[in-house]
Design a protein around this motif. Structure first.
Motif, PDB file in Angstrom:
ATOM      1  N   ASP A 340      -1.083   0.500   3.796  1.00 14.96           N
ATOM      2  CA  ASP A 340      -0.162   1.423   3.132  1.00 14.96           C
ATOM      3  C   ASP A 340      -0.127   1.088   1.645  1.00 14.96           C
ATOM      4  O   ASP A 340       0.433   0.071   1.248  1.00 14.96           O
ATOM      5  CB  ASP A 340       1.236   1.307   3.745  1.00 14.96           C
ATOM      6  CG  ASP A 340       2.275   2.153   3.010  1.00 14.96           C
ATOM      7  OD1 ASP A 340       1.877   3.093   2.282  1.00 14.96           O
ATOM      8  OD2 ASP A 340       3.483   1.875   3.152  1.00 14.96           O
ATOM      9  N   VAL A 341      -0.744   1.940   0.824  1.00 19.07           N
ATOM     10  CA  VAL A 341      -0.710   1.770  -0.632  1.00 19.07           C
ATOM     11  C   VAL A 341       0.520   2.527  -1.130  1.00 19.07           C
ATOM     12  O   VAL A 341       0.498   3.740  -1.270  1.00 19.07           O
ATOM     13  CB  VAL A 341      -2.001   2.305  -1.283  1.00 19.07           C
ATOM     14  CG1 VAL A 341      -2.007   1.981  -2.770  1.00 19.07           C
ATOM     15  CG2 VAL A 341      -3.234   1.707  -0.607  1.00 19.07           C
ATOM     16  N   GLN A 342       1.586   1.782  -1.382  1.00 21.96           N
ATOM     17  CA  GLN A 342       2.879   2.396  -1.643  1.00 21.96           C
ATOM     18  C   GLN A 342       2.911   3.162  -2.975  1.00 21.96           C
ATOM     19  O   GLN A 342       2.274   2.762  -3.946  1.00 21.96           O
ATOM     20  CB  GLN A 342       3.962   1.322  -1.667  1.00 21.96           C
ATOM     21  CG  GLN A 342       4.110   0.565  -0.366  1.00 21.96           C
ATOM     22  CD  GLN A 342       4.982  -0.655  -0.533  1.00 21.96           C
ATOM     23  OE1 GLN A 342       6.167  -0.630  -0.259  1.00 21.96           O
ATOM     24  NE2 GLN A 342       4.387  -1.735  -1.008  1.00 21.96           N
ATOM     25  N   ARG A 343       3.694   4.227  -2.972  1.00 20.89           N
ATOM     26  CA  ARG A 343       3.908   5.032  -4.170  1.00 20.89           C
ATOM     27  C   ARG A 343       5.365   5.476  -4.186  1.00 20.89           C
ATOM     28  O   ARG A 343       6.110   5.288  -3.225  1.00 20.89           O
ATOM     29  CB  ARG A 343       2.987   6.242  -4.165  1.00 20.89           C
ATOM     30  CG  ARG A 343       3.355   7.303  -3.143  1.00 20.89           C
ATOM     31  CD  ARG A 343       2.275   8.352  -3.008  1.00 20.89           C
ATOM     32  NE  ARG A 343       2.793   9.653  -2.584  1.00 20.89           N
ATOM     33  CZ  ARG A 343       2.025  10.682  -2.231  1.00 20.89           C
ATOM     34  NH1 ARG A 343       0.718  10.555  -2.258  1.00 20.89           N
ATOM     35  NH2 ARG A 343       2.568  11.824  -1.878  1.00 20.89           N
ATOM     36  N   GLY A 344       5.793   6.083  -5.290  1.00 22.92           N
ATOM     37  CA  GLY A 344       7.173   6.515  -5.418  1.00 22.92           C
ATOM     38  C   GLY A 344       7.512   7.607  -4.421  1.00 22.92           C
ATOM     39  O   GLY A 344       6.752   8.543  -4.221  1.00 22.92           O
ATOM     40  N   GLY A 345       8.664   7.502  -3.800  1.00 21.02           N
ATOM     41  CA  GLY A 345       9.132   8.494  -2.825  1.00 21.02           C
ATOM     42  C   GLY A 345      10.567   8.858  -3.125  1.00 21.02           C
ATOM     43  O   GLY A 345      11.083   8.522  -4.191  1.00 21.02           O
ATOM     44  N   LEU A 403      -0.569  -3.685   6.288  1.00 22.59           N
ATOM     45  CA  LEU A 403      -0.813  -4.353   5.008  1.00 22.59           C
ATOM     46  C   LEU A 403      -0.264  -3.466   3.894  1.00 22.59           C
ATOM     47  O   LEU A 403      -0.723  -2.341   3.706  1.00 22.59           O
ATOM     48  CB  LEU A 403      -2.303  -4.598   4.800  1.00 22.59           C
ATOM     49  CG  LEU A 403      -2.701  -5.134   3.419  1.00 22.59           C
ATOM     50  CD1 LEU A 403      -2.082  -6.505   3.157  1.00 22.59           C
ATOM     51  CD2 LEU A 403      -4.222  -5.193   3.272  1.00 22.59           C
ATOM     52  N   LEU A 404       0.714  -3.970   3.171  1.00 23.61           N
ATOM     53  CA  LEU A 404       1.318  -3.239   2.068  1.00 23.61           C
ATOM     54  C   LEU A 404       0.669  -3.642   0.750  1.00 23.61           C
ATOM     55  O   LEU A 404       0.650  -4.823   0.386  1.00 23.61           O
ATOM     56  CB  LEU A 404       2.824  -3.524   2.000  1.00 23.61           C
ATOM     57  CG  LEU A 404       3.661  -3.087   3.203  1.00 23.61           C
ATOM     58  CD1 LEU A 404       5.092  -3.600   3.073  1.00 23.61           C
ATOM     59  CD2 LEU A 404       3.643  -1.578   3.362  1.00 23.61           C
ATOM     60  N   THR A 405       0.100  -2.668   0.056  1.00 15.42           N
ATOM     61  CA  THR A 405      -0.234  -2.861  -1.351  1.00 15.42           C
ATOM     62  C   THR A 405       0.609  -1.840  -2.116  1.00 15.42           C
ATOM     63  O   THR A 405       1.579  -1.321  -1.593  1.00 15.42           O
ATOM     64  CB  THR A 405      -1.742  -2.687  -1.617  1.00 15.42           C
ATOM     65  OG1 THR A 405      -2.116  -1.329  -1.421  1.00 15.42           O
ATOM     66  CG2 THR A 405      -2.563  -3.575  -0.678  1.00 15.42           C
ATOM     67  N   ASP A 406       0.279  -1.541  -3.350  1.00 16.65           N
ATOM     68  CA  ASP A 406       1.011  -0.502  -4.083  1.00 16.65           C
ATOM     69  C   ASP A 406       0.103   0.071  -5.165  1.00 16.65           C
ATOM     70  O   ASP A 406      -0.956  -0.490  -5.465  1.00 16.65           O
ATOM     71  CB  ASP A 406       2.315  -1.043  -4.676  1.00 16.65           C
ATOM     72  CG  ASP A 406       2.119  -2.221  -5.601  1.00 16.65           C
ATOM     73  OD1 ASP A 406       1.437  -2.045  -6.635  1.00 16.65           O
ATOM     74  OD2 ASP A 406       2.627  -3.318  -5.309  1.00 16.65           O
TER      75      ASP A 406
END
Length: 614
Positions: A340-345, A403-406
């Motif tokens: 999961d490549v995190q982004r603004g939500g 696996l969390l990246t961003d």
């Protein structure tokens, strides 16, 4: 100005900025790669506009690329820039707040038209006065005009010529910081060798024109040199977080001896992982660009059942859609890595901006008692390691791993020391090839509480999988209350047991002190820089940064007990702080949170830590 002097500096921050069609990402990448080849430590921050087709010349359409390079390892891309290259007034206005007090501004004079100024929201025809730039070193060359002049003999159309103006700006910066042009030119030759060699020649001439302009007009009082960084010996390359993630997954496939399967749906900012894996058919990789997020994870679960190391990649909205199927992977106890490549939500939110707001979704975002292992990478280069770790844990413990990246570390880049695969352990999944005496029991467990992984098509190993609750041994459907209670506890215990198979938690600095800074994931570079700055001043501050989230590593309670105050810093409204309150209730947690779609700055962190120390 008659003479340009050369000065040596320790580190520099340059921000390239312009319309999304001005090629700022390529310009920044070529400058960064050139600096990396010279041995500098680098850290980059590409900053994309959130709108696909924002109106040209507006602030909404500004695209930026920031690079921090120096004579040591750079932990972050820098807070404020020494040089701002602005290709139009909107880029200048959008980035005014990021200028150091002594910054140089390079602005394309051809863009200072009434129309461009109006679109950028200026009230007057004098943007320098309006933005109070009188004290800065502002250079306003007519970049577009000079690019046209340099390329007039090539016979290219005006649109193609104007597209080369970013290379003119790159040439100026190459001169300013004594960078060679060779790497950039070789890249352009290879990029356009088959398409149109004339375009490669045009871009190379634009670099030369920019370099010569800066060298001959004496617009700059100084040029600068930056010595190579003293890095550990080895072979290095510049790598982004998304590429490193893809390669870490490839390494896990190699070390497990199982083929890699990736079923994914393209989504910003995770798509590059799928693209990178799709290139590696030579390594036996199978990729499927599914029609939606649900299909992506379901194909991966099927591939896992069939004996593949299975992966699916996404960002926050896609993780929401995958949640039901992720529960299926938990129930069937099949290995699966979800990146999961995190982004603004929330919702579509800020697709090109960074955030850490998917943590609660990763931990709890499924129906029922549905535990999974959660990891987080903390820099572009260590995405490789934690992607490998995610694969190792998933396959050896027979569990899904998130696996969390961003967006910040996924798109950013830094030098990466290419490891020897001999230094990485073999991955040994609990594969069952023959039925044991008494028959195969698909939910019989080993010392890690992992069930056996039996691939279909093998006589005597036939078994059921599915979303309904399973008998604790046979794997047949069971609605028995006591069996369900046992399976719920067993699945939780299996995830908790992963703590025995990961490193103990470490701390940067002393193990006792006045303030412990706690962070997780992609904020490490900024937090470490802030903590080290205060440590250099003699302050009793340490950093405890987490990559293993669920389960937490051993030793956390002992570390926390050594400090008077604990502050948890994250790019959300306090999700990890609340998680720690549930896991380690005896401690009081301060919070420093930011939810702007931008990473922390070291300056704001230092100010906050100093206020807590008072």
């Amino acid at each position: 100005m008659d003479k340009t002097l050369e000065k040596e500096v320790h580190d520099v921050v340059i921000r390239f900025s312009g319309d999304s069609g001005d090629g700022m990402q390529l310009t920044g990448t070529l400058f960064s790669d050139t600096s990396a080849l010279l041995g500098n430590g680098i850290s980059t921050f590409p900053d994309y506009p959130a709108e696909i087709r924002a109106p040209q010349g507006t602030i909404a359409g500004v695209s930026g690329f920031q690079v921090h390079f120096g004579d040591s390892r750079q932990l972050n891309p820098g807070d404020y820039c020494d040089v701002l290259v602005a290709m139009n007034p909107a880029a200048l206005k959008a980035n005014r707040k990021w200028l150091k007090s002594s910054a140089t501004v390079i602005l394309d004079g051809d863009s200072l038209t009434e129309e461009h100024l109006r679109k950028a929201g200026f009230k007057t025809l004098d943007p320098l006065a309006e933005l109070n730039l009188e004290g800065y070193n502002v250079v306003v060359p007519d970049i577009t005009t000079m690019t046209r002049e340099a390329l007039k003999e090539l016979g290219l159309d005006n649109k193609t010529v104007v597209k080369c103006k970013n290379m003119f700006a790159l040439g100026i910066c190459f001169f300013l910081y004594n960078r060679p042009e060779d790497h950039a030119k070789k890249y352009l030759e290879s990029k356009f060798a088959k398409k149109n060699p004339l375009i490669a020649e045009a871009n190379k001439r634009a670099i030369d024109a920019g370099y010569n302009y800066a060298a001959n007009t004496h617009q700059f009082a100084n040029t600068y040199t930056v010595a190579p960084a003293k890095l550990q010996k080895g072979t290095y390359r510049s790598i982004s977080g998304n590429v490193a993630t893809a390669w870490g997954l490839l390494a896990a496939s190699e070390k497990s001896g199982l083929p890699l399967f990736c079923g994914s749906y393209p989504i910003t900012p995770a798509t590059v992982i799928l693209e990178e894996l799709a290139k590696r058919r030579d390594l036996g990789v199978k990729t499927v660009q599914a029609e939606d997020e649900i299909a992506g994870i379901c194909t991966a679960i099927g591939a896992s059942f069939a004996g593949n190391f299975a992966v699916t990649t996404t960002s926050g909205p896609g993780l929401s859609l995958k949640s039901e199927a992720l529960g299926l992977a938990v129930m069937t106890e099949l290995p699966l890595v979800v990146v999961d490549v995190q982004r603004g939500g929330p919702s579509t939110g800020l697709p090109t901006k960074t955030e850490q707001s998917d943590l609660q979704q990763a931990l709890y975002g499924r129906n029922g008692e549905c535990p999974v292992v959660v990891l987080a990478a903390s820099s572009p280069s260590d995405c490789f390691h934690y992607a490998f770790e995610a694969g190792r844990i998933a396959m050896e413990h027979m569990t899904p791993v998130i696996l969390l990246t961003d967006g910040f570390i996924a798109n950013g880049s830094e030098p990466w020391r290419i490891p020897s695969m001999a230094d990485y352990p073999a991955i040994v999944p609990p594969i069952v090839n023959e039925a044991p005496e008494g028959g195969f029991m698909p939910y019989a467990r080993n010392e890690k509480l992992a069930r056996g992984w039996a691939f279909p098509g093998k006589p005597g190993l036939e078994h059921r999988v599915g979303g309904l609750e399973k008998d604790a041994l046979k794997g047949s459907i069971s609605h028995d209350p006591a069996n369900h209670q046992l399976m719920v506890k067993t699945r939780a215990a299996k995830v908790a047991k992963v703590a025995e198979d990961i490193p103990a938690q470490t701390v940067l600095g002393d193990t006792t002190g006045d303030l412990l800074v706690v962070g997780w994931g992609g904020t490490r570079g900024h937090l470490q820089a802030a903590v080290e700055r205060l440590q250099a001043e003699g302050r009793k501050v340490s950093l405890c940064h987490f990559n293993y989230i669920d389960p937490l590593p051993a030793g956390v309670r002992e570390i926390f007990a050594g400090f008077k105050r604990i502050v948890v810093c994250e790019l959300n409204e306090g999700q990890f702080a609340n998680y720690l309150r549930g896991q380690l209730q005896e401690f009081a947690y301060e919070q420093y949170n930011k939810c702007e779609g931008q990473p922390f700055t070291v300056v704001e962190l230092v100010e906050n830590f100093e206020s807590l120390l008072k």
